[in-house]
Design a protein around this motif. Sequence first.
Motif, PDB file in Angstrom:
ATOM      1  N   SER A 159      29.308  -4.734   3.119  1.00 22.04           N
ATOM      2  CA  SER A 159      28.896  -4.610   1.726  1.00 22.04           C
ATOM      3  C   SER A 159      28.647  -3.147   1.367  1.00 22.04           C
ATOM      4  N   PHE A 160      27.961  -2.437   2.259  1.00 23.41           N
ATOM      5  CA  PHE A 160      27.743  -1.005   2.046  1.00 23.41           C
ATOM      6  C   PHE A 160      29.066  -0.257   1.974  1.00 23.41           C
ATOM      7  N   ALA A 161      29.959  -0.572   2.910  1.00 30.96           N
ATOM      8  CA  ALA A 161      31.241   0.137   2.970  1.00 30.96           C
ATOM      9  C   ALA A 161      32.074  -0.118   1.714  1.00 30.96           C
ATOM     10  N   MET A 162      32.099  -1.361   1.241  1.00 32.57           N
ATOM     11  CA  MET A 162      32.876  -1.679   0.041  1.00 32.57           C
ATOM     12  C   MET A 162      32.277  -1.032  -1.208  1.00 32.57           C
ATOM     13  N   THR A 163      30.936  -0.998  -1.275  1.00 35.15           N
ATOM     14  CA  THR A 163      30.283  -0.297  -2.380  1.00 35.15           C
ATOM     15  C   THR A 163      30.604   1.186  -2.331  1.00 35.15           C
TER      16      THR A 163
END
Length: 462
Positions: A159-163
Motif C-alpha cells: 500500500s505504501f509502495a503504490m501510494t
Amino acid sequence: MECTLQENTHFQAPEMSTNRQSTDNTRAKYMLKLKENLIFRSKWAELNGAMGDLGTYIPIVLALTLASDLNLGTTLIFTGVYNFVTGAIYGVPMPVQPMKSIAAVAISNPDFGIPEVMAAGICTAGILFLLGLTGLMQLVYRLIPISVVRGIQLAQGLSFAMTAVKYIQNVQDFAKSKKTSPKRDWLGLDGLLLALICAIFIIIVNGAGEDQNEIICETGNDNRRKRLKKIIFSLPSAFLIFLLGVVLAIIRGPKAVKGFKFGPSPIEIVKISKNSWKQGFIKGTIPQLPLSILNSVIAVCKLSTDLFPEKEMTATSVSVTVGLMNLIGCWFGAMPCCHGAGGLAGQYKFGGRSGGCVALLGVAKLVLGLVLGSSMVKVLTQFPVGVLGVLLLFAGIELAMCSRDMNSKEESFVMLLCTAVSLVGSSAALGFLCGIVVHLFLKMRNMGDGHSSCGLWFSRNP
C-alpha cells in the motif's frame, strides 16, 4: 541511654547504607541502558535512517494542516518528544506516525474537524492503554499466527509502495485529497526526472538493503576501487535527498520563507463537545482501532524482533506507550500518533539501528516546532512531492520484504489471501479476519492427518 542510641545507630547504619547502594546501582543500571539505547552506531547512518519515515509523516501532517487546520507547531513539538522518549525506552528506530485512518476521515470529511480528530485519538489511545495495562494485548500477540501478521505487513508495505508511485507519477493536492490528479511533468523542480534520479541514487548507495561492508570485502582486489565503493556506500542517501528537497522548496517558494514568524505556536486545550466525542468514536476510533492493534502493536513487535532480536519489546509496553502519548498530546491539539511497521522498516532501510536515530529526529522536530511553529507549513507546501514519494517507495518495499520468510505453501496461502483482502477491501481488519478464519479451517482440515492437533492451531506464533 547514650549507649542504647549508639547501638541503634550502629545497627541502622549498615541497612541505610545497603538501601542507598541499591538505589545507586538501580539508577546506574537505568542510566547505562539509556546510554546504550541512544548511542549512535554510525553517525551518518543514524542521521540517514532518521529520514526514512518522512515519506509517510510529511504528506499526512501537511494534508491535515491544510485541510483541517491542524496546529503544525504543536504537532511538531509533541511528536518530537514522542520520538525522543520512544528511542530512549526501546533502543530501536521506533517511528512515530500519524494515525492514518483518523487522518483519512478528517481529510475527506469537512465536518470531521479538529475536536473530532482529537476525540478519536483519545478514545483509541484509552482502549490501547487498557489492553496493554491488563495484559490482553500480549495475549492477542501470542495467539495471532505469523502468516496473518506477514499478510498485514505485506499489505501495508505494498500500500505504501503504490501510494508512493502515485506521488511520483501524479501532481498531488493534499488539501483536497484528490484521487485523480494530472500527470507530473518530466522536467522541473518537482518533475519525474528528479524523482527517477533520486531513486537511482538510493539504489546505487543502499542496494537491496544488504550489508555494504560485505560487498566491499567480496568484490575486487583494487584498494582504490574498494575505497571508492566504501565512500559511495556510506553516503547518507535519504538525508541528502531530503536536504535537496528543502533547498528546492526554498527555491520554489522564496516568498514563503520571507514570511516566517519565529516562535512556537500557542498551545491550548482543545474543547470537545458531546457530539464531537460521539462522531470521533464512530467515524474515527472504530476504523482506526484494528489498524492500531495490528500494525502499530502486533506487526511492530514482530518486525522489531526480526530486526533486533537482542532488544526486548513487548506488545504490552508498546500498547501502553501509544496510549500514553495520545492521552496527553491530543488534549492540546497534537495529531493522534502511533508506531508503525512501515516507519520502522523505512528507518532500518536507510541505516537506523538504534534509538539515537529517532531521538535525533525528535530533537529536530522539537526545535522546528519551538523556533518556527506553524510557519513550517510554508516550506512543506513547496517540498517536492515526487522526492517524498521516492522515500516512501523504498520504505514500503522494505516492509513488504519482511514477508519472505514463509516456509510452507500453506503459510504463503494464508499470507497472500490476507494481503489481497486487505488491499482490495482497503481494510486491514477485514484482511486480518479472513486470514484468521482461513488459518483455522486449514488446521481443522489437517487434524485428521495425524500430524496436527488443536494445540497446533496457532502454530508459528510471533
